[in-house]
Scaffold this active site. Structure first.
Site, short mmCIF file in Angstrom:
data_model
loop_
_atom_site.label_atom_id
_atom_site.label_comp_id
_atom_site.label_asym_id
_atom_site.label_seq_id
_atom_site.Cartn_x
_atom_site.Cartn_y
_atom_site.Cartn_z
N LYS A 1 14.76 21.89 -10.79
CA LYS A 1 14.15 20.64 -11.25
C LYS A 1 15.11 19.77 -12.06
CE LYS A 1 10.32 19.42 -11.07
NZ LYS A 1 9.13 19.93 -11.76
N SER B 1 13.79 22.09 -15.99
CA SER B 1 12.57 22.85 -16.22
C SER B 1 12.96 24.24 -16.69
CB SER B 1 11.77 22.93 -14.92
OG SER B 1 10.92 24.06 -14.96
N GLU C 1 9.69 8.23 -17.24
CA GLU C 1 8.30 8.67 -17.46
C GLU C 1 7.80 8.21 -18.83
OE1 GLU C 1 7.92 12.69 -14.73
OE2 GLU C 1 8.76 12.87 -16.72
N HIS D 1 0.84 -1.22 0.00
CA HIS D 1 0.00 0.00 0.00
C HIS D 1 0.87 1.26 0.00
CE1 HIS D 1 -3.28 -2.77 1.19
NE2 HIS D 1 -2.36 -3.29 1.98
#
Ligand code: ARG
Length: 472
Positions: free
Chosen positions: A294, A288, A301, A167
């Site tokens: 970033k 970024s 991804e 979980h």
């Protein structure tokens, strides 16, 4: 108006247009042509045509002169294609007719005899099977490469402790090597799935002709042998119409993509600063344009997202097939792009993941260990300890839950509670409890087959290496 629009002053007619009284319109021609994408089958098409011609000669349908001309002509076609000089034409609809027409232009009548005892229906099914077979071999090799990189990383981290989650909550300590080996196990099954699928792919469709077989005395086994097929399709209608071999291939690819997507998701998670378990090298990240701090994990991804394309290809293939009556229908022309897309997506995805795992990530073992200590990950070990001392498991669970609550209030780990405090939760607790509460003790105790103990992880790695070594 003359009934015969095949006259020389009219637009060129199609190869099959003998019974037609007007040429196909340009829009229809563009709409029905597959030449733009099925060119990729050219090599398989030439190889399968050669085997067909040799067989026809062996059974006496073609003579040696025709065969020599066909062999010579197809070699010329192959050269033209590989050097980019082949005059591909949409007017000729698909790869098969383009090649055949060119062969005829080069060698004349012998070229016109090549299509004896076959149809594009059994021809295209054969070509696609050959293409998928090669793709499977490439993908299985790509999986093996990724597995090797995973094994190296797992070996280096056989004893690195990290939190195991359920979980997404810290559950029990595991070793990072064990965690990686979970993906290695998934990839092993993926490779097996492809190899199993290959058995059903590698069956010869040629000889089925349009749908009903042919009246020529063909020798299908001979063609199968020459083309490296393991056998011949047993039903001509099935052979020209079903594409379950391609669907199965896309299904195996979907499962692989799903596994890679899960792994990629973990890399994204682990590389985010709150986790900071791994650092993805700069060459796999982007920045970024607005937030200078970033470092975005673009590669994992995209790997995560590529699964969507592959599932889409699978669903496209299933849907193309689902309503088709026997036997061949033009619907099947739509099978190629999804199959090609699977190959074009899976191979680079495997390659980029192999690079990432093999040197594109730095592991922060300290951080992993610290996160494990924060999560009361050895609570189950304490319960098991009490059970070994005679307490029923449910009572042990309750006692440990109270101890965890106390430690939480004190903002410390169970192992940091002094013995007299721990004994408040059960008089069965003794000084030996600290060995049980240690992270290394916890993982080391799980040394059965499938367990997370470093020694077991190393054994699993040895077994996996043996199964990957050549000759296996
Ligand atoms: N381009 C066609 C395909 O991909 C080849 C078979 C055409 N057969 C036919 N009967 N029109 O399926």
């Amino acid at each position: 108006m003359s009934a015969d629009k095949n006259d020389s002053d009219k637009k060129p007619m199609q190869t099959w247009s003998g019974r037609f009284s007007e040429p196909v319109g340009d829009l229809v021609k563009r709409y029905t042509a597959s030449m733009e994408f099925d060119q990729r089958l050219a090599d398989a098409d030439i190889v399968s045509s050669l085997a067909h011609a040799r067989m026809l000669t062996a059974v006496g349908v073609l003579d040696a002169q025709d065969l020599a001309a066909i062999e010579c002509g197809l070699a010329a076609v192959r050269d033209e294609i590989s050097s980019g000089k082949f005059p591909w034409s949409q007017d000729l609809e698909d790869v098969h007719l383009n090649i055949e027409k060119r062969l005829i232009a080069i060698v004349g009548d012998a070229g016109k005899r090549l299509h004896t005892a076959r149809s594009r229906n059994d021809q295209v099914a054969t070509d696609l099977r050959m293409y998928v077979r090669t793709a499977i071999d490439d993908i299985v090799a790509g999986i093996a490469e990724l597995r090797l990189r995973l094994l190296d990383l797992a070996e280096a981290h056989a004893a690195t402790v990290m939190p195991g989650f359920t979980h997404l909550q810290v559950a029990q300590p595991v070793t990072f090597g064990h965690h990686l080996m979970a993906y290695e196990a998934m990839l092993t099954r993926d490779a097996d799935r492809f190899l199993d699928c290959r058995k059903r792919v590698n069956v010869l469709s040629l000889g089925s002709a349009a749908l009903a077989g042919t009246s020529y005395p063909i020798d299908r086994e001979r063609v199968a042998r020459e083309l490296g097929f393991d056998g011949v399709c047993g039903n001509s209608l099935d052979a020209v119409s079903d594409r379950d071999f391609a669907i199965e291939f896309a299904a195996a690819a979907s499962m692989l993509a799903l596994h890679l997507s899960r792994f990629a998701e973990e890399l994204v998670l682990w590389s985010s600063p709150p986790f900071a378990f791994v650092r993805i090298s700069d060459r796999f990240c982007t920045g970024s344009s607005i937030m200078p701090q970033k470092r975005n994990p673009d590669v994992p991804e995209l790997v995560r997202a590529k699964s969507g394309r592959i599932f889409g290809d699978l669903v496209a293939l299933l849907t193309i097939m689902k309503g088709q009556p026997l036997a061949y229908n033009k619907d099947n022309q739509e099978d190629k792009e999804p199959v090609f897309d699977v190959v074009d997506t899976v191979l680079p995805t495997l390659a980029v993941m192999a690079e990432l795992v093999g040197g594109g990530i730095e592991i922060d073992g300290e951080r992993m260990r610290a996160a494990t200590s924060e999560g009361f990950a050895t609570a189950t070990d304490l319960a098991d300890y009490l059970v070994r001392k005679g307490l029923p498991f449910r009572d042990a669970h309750e006692a440990v839950a109270l101890a965890v609550r106390h430690a939480e209030r004190e903002q410390c780990d169970l192992a940091e509670l002094p013995i007299d405090i721990l004994q408040r939760f059960s008089p069965l607790i003794d000084r030996d409890v600290y060995a049980v509460l240690s992270l290394d003790g916890s993982v080391a105790s799980r040394k059965h087959v499938g367990g997370t103990a470093p020694e077991r992880v190393l054994a699993a790695i040895r077994e996996a290496r043996a199964s990957l070594s050549p000759g296996k």
